[in-house]
Design an enzyme around this catalytic site. Sequence first.
Site, PDB file in Angstrom:
ATOM      1  CD  GLU A 419      -3.158  -0.586   0.108  1.00  0.00           C
ATOM      2  OE1 GLU A 419      -2.989   0.451  -0.580  1.00  0.00           O
ATOM      3  OE2 GLU A 419      -4.175  -1.297   0.016  1.00  0.00           O
ATOM      4  CD  GLU A 497      -3.746  -7.070   2.437  1.00  0.00           C
ATOM      5  OE1 GLU A 497      -4.804  -6.514   2.771  1.00  0.00           O
ATOM      6  OE2 GLU A 497      -2.626  -6.522   2.515  1.00  0.00           O
TER       7      GLU A 497
END
Length: 985
Positions: A419, A497
């Site tokens: 991220e 994820e």
Amino acid sequence: MTHLGDPTPGSDTRLPPRAWLRSDAPVQSLDGDWAFLLHDADPGDDLDGPPPFAAVDADVSAWDRIPVPSHWGLHGHGHPTYTNIRYPFPLDPPHVPDANPTGDHRRTFDWHPSFCPDGRTLLRFEGVESLATVWLNGTEIGWFTGSRLMTEFDVTDHLVDGENVLAVRVHQWSAASYLEDQDQWWLPGIFRSVSLQGRPADGLDDVFVRGDRDPATGVGTLDVRPRGGWPVTVTVLELGIHETWASEGAVVPLQIDAVDAWTPETPRLYDVEVSTDAETVRLRVGFRRIEIAGDRLLADGRPLIFRGVNRHETDPDRGRVFDEDYVRGELELMRQHNITAIRTAHQPPHPRVLELADEIGFWVVLECDLETHGFWDVEWTGNPADDPAWRDACLDRVRRTVERDKNHASVVMWSLGNESGTGRNLAEMAGWIRERDDSRPIHYEGDYGGAYTDVYSRMYPTMEEIASVCGDQTMAVHEIGPAEGARQRAKPFVLCEFAHAMGNGPGSLADYERMVEQYPRLHGGFVWEWRDHGIRTRTADGTEFFAYGGDFGEPVHDGVYLMDGLVLSDGTPSPGLGELAAVWAPVTLEHVSGRSWRVRNRQHSLCTDHLDLRWRVEDDGIRVADGALPAPILSPGAETVIELPAAGIPDATGERWITLEAVWRDAPAWGAAGHVVSRAQVQVNAAPPRPARAAAGGWRGDALGDAVFDRRGALVRWRDLEVSGPLPELWRAPTENDQLDGQGSYETADPALTNGRGDESTPASSVRWLERGLDRLQHRVLSVERTEQGLVQRVRSMAAHSAQGIETTFAWRLDGDGLRLHTDIRPFGPWDCTWPRVGARIGLPGALADEPARWYGTGPAESYSDSAEAAYVGRFEAAVDELGVAYGRPQETGHRPGLRALDLGPLHLRAVASGSTGLPGFQLDRHTAQERTGVAHAHELPPSQGLWLYLDAAQHGLGSRACGPDVLPRHALWPRAVSWTVVFE
Ligand code: IPT
């Protein structure tokens, strides 16, 4: 003081990064008790020279003591802070506030030149958060950042014979904090070991060892690249290797005719010794080839499927401090639940974790310590991952990551970080890795267009998006145009994820797994996440609880969002973990017909010769026959149909289930003999209908048999028990997946019209449910009608100012079996939302909660429509308080569908399936769903008012919407008519 995350030119005194090696060179641990003083703000007394506490004669006798390694916030100094995406300080890069908690650490130690007579002595730090400055005997040695990375300094010239004084100042915040915005506690401190490392002259400063195996021929290659003195000798006794190279120019990869492959299922390691005259290094090397062939990721020639978890280092007492037994226990628990892969979210773990992963067996995606997620909130303006000012800092991090961990067979992919948007620095990091280690592909989810990474990675995609990427191409590829989309679709696809395991959940694990089975391009993924990050804390009155964001008074925090593991903070496996184990069964068992079952080996590299098949036949939950046989011997990917024996099985006398399990015959390295890896059940006979028996009695006053009803038709007494109800109920205490709206909802949008994403603007389910008052139904008895041997009560339930509701008929009838209750619920009016549940609750005396619950139904754990693979039918027993799960925050828990019979003290309840009427689920709780709602921690629940028995025709699914897709339409509970029957016996 602001250092950028990278050393500014001229001030970098660190040694080049190298592997964490096991060597016979001398080591002296500096762990232990240190003197410690915490300043609320940066004292700034080191700007013009060493701060007073670094002086050799400084008096720190009044200071506290703190263990090293540790986080000071977990030792009574300051407190931890939790944020997910946000920075807990102003977004003013590269600056941090003056109110910068600063921990001064100091210790003395003895050192003598005999420690490493002809060599150098290094000072090593394995992990300090976030900026450390080091003084030895009053002289500044250097400073460093990179919290979860290793740093070494050559301190030979600063050491004195005898007592030495080491002073370390640790700033909680630094420029580097902008690069460490992971979703976890901010936990400053010297949290990994500190040591002195002897470096003998002509020793081995570094070794890069890779084992390759050609899957077609089994021929191995051992590639050893030493750095340091010469000549170098490589010895692998087992393989007959004993090779000496005089100089770097003489080094060649060593060929071996035949080596065994390393995989998680066959974690075969070879002892390799690399030595010079001065030093010997011992490594355990695995041989395997990781390659990308078209859109396939292969390990040892076969598809590498990640059945993995995102693993943070988190311990309720120690934080990120390593403890070998704890970690070994975690890794074994993973393997016991069919987990064979780990993404080291979002930073390199303690190096020993990787040795354990080599040994116990995991595919590891090793992630660099880099996340700049907070810049997302400002549209990535100034994102360090793209800003040239941060280039060196980013490169420094990836170098230190790869150099430290490059020798592990378990590490199959490098991940640039998490991220951090996208940008030039990330691309350069990838370029650097390609130069240094071409044996492992590169992962980074944020590279949406696939410009510099080797696999296509996504987090929390919908089923529709997965299908589109892998097959039907009905959607545009996430955030990119057609050309880049085509590039991404040509790569192996990985879910870095998925399935957000927050609170009760995740739902749909089986649905994801079906996609993995269906699409060869999809190489599995990593559930978010392994463990809740709760910190063991006590209230003022001494009640233990697990703290989450905000519990330490942090002004900016993200609450319960870090309680999203498959394992609770205290290590208790959640039902979600059991579900994952069932869904990821390495061998699948499927009933075909009669006595035939299909057995399929889904393992990567193991054949099934280590397994037995155990079967049992149960009538009404009572075993009437069982047996065991060796599993058919199947190579990876193979399947066959077997027949269970017929002899010795009596005729069915009731509801008959056959259960087949695959178990380890002998104990695996990570578990016990008999460990179940797979289970399947089939019902072969229904319960024979019971002949109706006439009732023994009828009404006597307000009593119908053993039951007493009040004027409104409510049950008030059953034998000696004071009871209340039943009351229609639609409410469940919201789970986080009910409460949050990470992604769109299928509830208000046709997935076909919204490309599977649902309606992004839809509020969370629980918001919609609360708006419509499902938690506060008001009831009105429409009629109470006594029949000769029964009573019929009709109830209308609606919320304040709403026009929709449900109408319930409770029909009681006394018969020869006991008191029969048939419940029938019908919706009316303009319903426009799902229901959390549809059922009824009955109040029981609180004392009954001390009786064990025994039931025949599904178990042993709770299950829901989209999380029901682990549940099976049988007879179970549990304490009432163990029927629910202690999730980080009170919420819905303990629903068990398919109830046949329940015994609780003097209460005996039997559920009857008749016609289209299914069996109800049950739940026992000391608190009502309303009491559980909106409570932050279990110890804040109100005092219990009794025990509540819920009988539900159905519950809504779980989904993953806290950070992913909503409950799939087929698992959603839409308003509908339901009915069920139970008998109080
Ligand atoms: C995703 C993060 O990568 C992960 O660290 C964690 O925060 C997770 O969310 C939620 O628990 S990012 C999210 C915005 C998709």
